[in-house]
Design a protein around this motif. Sequence first.
Motif, PDB file in Angstrom:
ATOM      1  N   GLU A 206      -5.550  -9.557  -1.652  1.00  0.00           N
ATOM      2  CA  GLU A 206      -5.061  -8.264  -1.452  1.00  0.00           C
ATOM      3  C   GLU A 206      -3.809  -7.800  -2.151  1.00  0.00           C
ATOM      4  O   GLU A 206      -3.888  -6.758  -2.743  1.00  0.00           O
TER       5      GLU A 206
ATOM      6  N   GLY B 165      -4.422   8.138   6.855  1.00  0.00           N
ATOM      7  CA  GLY B 165      -5.223   6.969   6.808  1.00  0.00           C
ATOM      8  C   GLY B 165      -6.396   7.026   5.760  1.00  0.00           C
ATOM      9  O   GLY B 165      -6.758   5.798   5.264  1.00  0.00           O
ATOM     10  N   ARG B 166      -7.195   7.939   5.531  1.00  0.00           N
ATOM     11  CA  ARG B 166      -8.258   7.954   4.583  1.00  0.00           C
ATOM     12  C   ARG B 166      -7.824   7.704   3.122  1.00  0.00           C
ATOM     13  O   ARG B 166      -8.450   7.226   2.270  1.00  0.00           O
ATOM     14  N   ARG B 167      -6.399   8.355   2.994  1.00  0.00           N
ATOM     15  CA  ARG B 167      -5.922   7.959   1.677  1.00  0.00           C
ATOM     16  C   ARG B 167      -5.826   6.665   1.368  1.00  0.00           C
ATOM     17  O   ARG B 167      -5.777   6.073  -0.024  1.00  0.00           O
ATOM     18  N   TYR B 168      -5.198   5.751   2.369  1.00  0.00           N
ATOM     19  CA  TYR B 168      -5.144   4.428   2.245  1.00  0.00           C
ATOM     20  C   TYR B 168      -6.317   3.716   2.018  1.00  0.00           C
ATOM     21  O   TYR B 168      -6.505   2.795   1.079  1.00  0.00           O
ATOM     22  N   SER B 169      -7.383   4.203   2.671  1.00  0.00           N
ATOM     23  CA  SER B 169      -8.697   3.590   2.387  1.00  0.00           C
ATOM     24  C   SER B 169      -9.218   3.940   1.024  1.00  0.00           C
ATOM     25  O   SER B 169      -9.856   3.205   0.323  1.00  0.00           O
ATOM     26  N   ALA B 170      -8.941   5.400   0.318  1.00  0.00           N
ATOM     27  CA  ALA B 170      -9.134   5.361  -1.043  1.00  0.00           C
ATOM     28  C   ALA B 170      -8.410   4.375  -1.926  1.00  0.00           C
ATOM     29  O   ALA B 170      -8.919   3.963  -2.997  1.00  0.00           O
TER      30      ALA B 170
ATOM     31  N   GLU C 267      -7.344   1.356  -1.222  1.00  0.00           N
ATOM     32  CA  GLU C 267      -7.982   0.188  -1.163  1.00  0.00           C
ATOM     33  C   GLU C 267      -9.245  -0.009  -1.854  1.00  0.00           C
ATOM     34  O   GLU C 267      -9.629  -1.125  -2.578  1.00  0.00           O
ATOM     35  N   GLN C 268     -10.311   1.210  -1.972  1.00  0.00           N
ATOM     36  CA  GLN C 268     -11.217   1.163  -2.605  1.00  0.00           C
ATOM     37  C   GLN C 268     -11.035   1.177  -4.037  1.00  0.00           C
ATOM     38  O   GLN C 268     -11.651   0.411  -4.843  1.00  0.00           O
TER      39      GLN C 268
ATOM     40  N   THR D 276     -11.470  -3.018  -0.756  1.00  0.00           N
ATOM     41  CA  THR D 276     -12.819  -3.038   0.397  1.00  0.00           C
ATOM     42  C   THR D 276     -13.901  -4.022  -0.238  1.00  0.00           C
ATOM     43  O   THR D 276     -14.544  -4.433   0.527  1.00  0.00           O
TER      44      THR D 276
ATOM     45  N   ARG E 143     -13.018  -7.752   0.718  1.00  0.00           N
ATOM     46  CA  ARG E 143     -13.198  -7.941   1.999  1.00  0.00           C
ATOM     47  C   ARG E 143     -14.795  -8.111   2.518  1.00  0.00           C
ATOM     48  O   ARG E 143     -15.101  -8.960   3.254  1.00  0.00           O
TER      49      ARG E 143
ATOM     50  N   ARG F  31       0.753  -1.329  -0.026  1.00  0.00           N
ATOM     51  CA  ARG F  31      -0.014   0.189  -0.013  1.00  0.00           C
ATOM     52  C   ARG F  31       0.855   1.442  -0.125  1.00  0.00           C
ATOM     53  O   ARG F  31       0.563   2.338  -0.625  1.00  0.00           O
TER      54      ARG F  31
END
Length: 194
Positions: free
Chosen positions: A170, A132-137, A139-140, A145, A148, A99
Amino acid sequence: MSGESMSDAMREFLAEIVTALDVPLAADDTGDRAHQRILADRVSSVSISIQGLLQDGDPVFDTRWLRKRITETPITYEPYVRRDETAMTDAEASEQLTRGDLVDTVICPTCNVAVGVRCITRASKPAREPHGRRYSALEQAAGITQHRATARREAQARGYTSNGLDHKAEASLLTAYAARRRSAQTTASGTTAR
């Protein structure tokens, strides 16, 4: 066993039961009968050893007896090994991206910096780490996402609980995402060169 501790001999007996019942699945149909036979024999041996322990109360003797029975029923077939449990080749390992390698390929939802730009703090200084939200973006965008969520739904449908984490899958999704980005970049650079 409130307040009482389990003896070492009893722990060893229980560990031997776990060893006896840990019979791997067969790699193919030809080993299925051997798997069933060995498992049934070991379950019978465990049952007899527990009955013996209840009668004589000597876990040391019953551990030795069960260990001897296990050696009399060795695994005689080729065990099943999942593909993701086998060692990766050097080429596969070098293609695996993290990531951290790809986080700057998405816009940060926290500080709204563009692709390829490092995250910034509220004081408009470069952040030490991406948000952290950049990592979530990321993953999306890579499909992690959704993967999972699907894994959780499937586990719940079977009556299991799952956190939905599958590191190999992943990593494959991240690799596919990176390949799509490279392909899009080469297509874009080929279009602008004309």
